[in-house]
Design an enzyme around this catalytic site. Sequence first.
Site, short mmCIF file in Angstrom:
data_model
loop_
_atom_site.label_atom_id
_atom_site.label_comp_id
_atom_site.label_asym_id
_atom_site.label_seq_id
_atom_site.Cartn_x
_atom_site.Cartn_y
_atom_site.Cartn_z
N LYS A 123 34.75 -4.10 5.04
CA LYS A 123 34.88 -4.34 3.60
C LYS A 123 33.74 -3.74 2.79
CE LYS A 123 37.83 -8.29 4.40
NZ LYS A 123 37.84 -9.61 5.01
N SER A 169 34.72 -12.67 1.82
CA SER A 169 35.48 -11.86 2.78
C SER A 169 36.97 -12.11 2.70
CB SER A 169 34.99 -12.11 4.21
OG SER A 169 35.36 -11.06 5.08
N SER A 222 35.40 -7.40 9.72
CA SER A 222 35.28 -7.43 8.26
C SER A 222 34.08 -6.69 7.67
CB SER A 222 35.24 -8.89 7.77
OG SER A 222 36.54 -9.43 7.78
#
Length: 451
Positions: free
Chosen positions: A69, A123, A66
Amino acid sequence: MKKLTAFLLLCLIVFASVFVPAKETKAEGAWPECADIVAEAGILIDADSGAILYDKNANQKMYPASITKIITAMVAIEKCSLDETVTFSEKAVTLEPGDATLGFVAGEQISLRDCLYGLLLYSANECANAIAEHVAGSYDEFAKLMNAYAKECGAINTNFTNPSGLFDANHYTTCYDMAQMSNHALKNSTYISIDGTTSYTIGATNKSSTPREIYHRHKMLFSTNEVYYEGAIGGKTGYLDEAGRTLVTFASKEGKTLISVVMKSTTEAVYSDTATLLDYGFNNFHSIKVADNETKFSTEASVFAGSFDLARIDTSSLVTIPSSIAFSDLTLEYNMVEDEDYFALLKYYYGSHYVGSAKLSIAKSTTESPYAPALPIEESSIALQLEDNIFINVKIFVLIIAIIVAVIVAISVLRRFDIEYHFIDFDTTRLKKKVNRFKERKYRNRSRKRF
């Protein structure tokens, strides 16, 4: 004229550097040692100078999870207004088991601003999906924008295939690339204002009357958490079975900002790894201005009497070096570039460690360029004084370069008008006849003299 001036100046610098005797530097062992980290790969850079302070497998391709992102957010910030309305599609809210989610449903609408908070703090994968569809229409098209952004940041071993960081064998990056992309994000005021927020509330929507209160997942930002790090100002967490724990962290102390990236760490070690790197950077390094310390080349305003542009070292350029070494211990690499604002980049190294760079631009006077290099003047010539009292006559050197440039320009002009180098298209047959007649006359004259 500007390009020619830049070319001549760089030629002078490079030519001079060839004649500078090799300088002994302190042993590379003077570089501070850092305690080992558990993570399979990691890097620590100074955000202002770009100096690489720590490197463990930093160019090894890894799955980012993640922390992807960060790039998703930056593409959205650069392409759209924060006030635009994002609508969640059925595909966007269809997630895999275990995905981070804020529970948005198909048809629900929020601002891009709210979507970015959900993306960076919590997230939420549906926020990543919705942003990709809103910005580019599809995940594939958005991935192209992500890869273009990565390339602009200087990433060299990165390929993105989705906006959330879900596992894909073709979705990878490196600690080095991630640090470069994160550094660009850190310098974006919109990004850091969102990422540096520890809590945020997404208000009621067209599908839900209940506000959603979210908190940053990066534990080092909270003073009440046992892994809190004083000076931490933002970052992004990540986890996948295939990627392990990944973490990007921004921290600032006493005017110095560092970026830590660790990849494939463990749940127990990801924060301690990060703290180890940040402590190492803050305790062992300091940054100094190149313009205040570069003495290899110097200038006087009277050298060209205001009729020749002078090179200027960017006054904001920094190098970050260990406390135990001096600027004079660094080695220098020259790189000519094509840019409207500057014509060359000076890269500094200590041994194999890159510690920063400086831009060279053209200034028209020393009043405009207080750090412009100055050439010492002898009575009969302008000379560049190098180490060990070696001198190069600048007038002669510049004249030689000017002649070379003039010849190149002349050849280019002649080629433009299709004029061959021999200039005259001789009839070789007629020429041979004339030569033969000349030889015959010469032979007859010699024969007459004999008799």
